[in-house]
Design a protein around this motif. Structure first.
Motif, PDB file in Angstrom:
ATOM      1  N   ASP A  71       0.814  -1.223   0.000  1.00  0.00           N
ATOM      2  CA  ASP A  71       0.000   0.000   0.000  1.00  0.00           C
ATOM      3  C   ASP A  71       0.843   1.266   0.000  1.00  0.00           C
ATOM      4  O   ASP A  71       0.551   2.213  -0.728  1.00  0.00           O
ATOM      5  N   GLY A  72       1.892   1.329   0.808  1.00  0.00           N
ATOM      6  CA  GLY A  72       2.739   2.519   0.848  1.00  0.00           C
ATOM      7  C   GLY A  72       3.431   2.779  -0.477  1.00  0.00           C
ATOM      8  O   GLY A  72       3.551   3.926  -0.912  1.00  0.00           O
ATOM      9  N   LEU A  73       3.865   1.738  -1.118  1.00  0.00           N
ATOM     10  CA  LEU A  73       4.530   1.863  -2.415  1.00  0.00           C
ATOM     11  C   LEU A  73       3.588   2.420  -3.468  1.00  0.00           C
ATOM     12  O   LEU A  73       3.966   3.226  -4.324  1.00  0.00           O
ATOM     13  N   LEU A  74       2.335   2.023  -3.410  1.00  0.00           N
ATOM     14  CA  LEU A  74       1.371   2.395  -4.442  1.00  0.00           C
ATOM     15  C   LEU A  74       0.609   3.668  -4.143  1.00  0.00           C
ATOM     16  O   LEU A  74      -0.125   4.163  -5.012  1.00  0.00           O
ATOM     17  N   ALA A  75       0.760   4.234  -2.968  1.00  0.00           N
ATOM     18  CA  ALA A  75      -0.002   5.426  -2.576  1.00  0.00           C
ATOM     19  C   ALA A  75       0.183   6.574  -3.560  1.00  0.00           C
ATOM     20  O   ALA A  75      -0.774   7.254  -3.922  1.00  0.00           O
ATOM     21  N   ASP A  76       1.395   6.809  -3.996  1.00  0.00           N
ATOM     22  CA  ASP A  76       1.659   7.929  -4.913  1.00  0.00           C
ATOM     23  C   ASP A  76       1.238   7.638  -6.352  1.00  0.00           C
ATOM     24  O   ASP A  76       1.104   8.540  -7.163  1.00  0.00           O
ATOM     25  N   ALA A  77       1.046   6.367  -6.684  1.00  0.00           N
ATOM     26  CA  ALA A  77       0.679   5.999  -8.055  1.00  0.00           C
ATOM     27  C   ALA A  77      -0.795   6.210  -8.339  1.00  0.00           C
ATOM     28  O   ALA A  77      -1.205   6.205  -9.493  1.00  0.00           O
ATOM     29  N   ARG A  78      -1.566   6.413  -7.319  1.00  0.00           N
ATOM     30  CA  ARG A  78      -3.030   6.543  -7.503  1.00  0.00           C
ATOM     31  C   ARG A  78      -3.459   7.941  -7.611  1.00  0.00           C
ATOM     32  O   ARG A  78      -3.316   8.908  -7.373  1.00  0.00           O
TER      33      ARG A  78
END
Length: 78
Positions: A71-78
């Motif tokens: 989740d932390g890794l993908l937070a900025d991708a959304r």
């Protein structure tokens, strides 16, 4: 002379396409029923590369994703 099939997915069972909203060659998940257990899962990318892993290794990735590890890794991708 033998000509090889250039398609790295020949003989594989398609499971999922990740993205699928374009025609750029999205990453895909396959199962190779003819492969040894430790190489049964195949993930292809949009650059023509592939990785292989066991179903047990895939299960760890899926469990970690469900538990929020990514989740932390993908937070900025959304």
């Amino acid at each position: 002379m033998t000509v090889q099939d250039p398609t790295p997915t020949a003989g594989l069972q398609h499971v999922a396409t990740f993205c699928g909203q374009c025609s750029c060659g999205c990453p895909e998940l396959y199962v190779d029923p003819a492969a040894d257990d430790d190489r049964r899962v195949v993930i292809t990318d949009d650059f023509g590369q592939a990785i292989r892993m066991s179903l047990a290794q895939l299960a760890v990735i899926v469990d970690d994703a469900r538990d929020g590890v990514l989740d932390g890794l993908l937070a900025d991708a959304r």
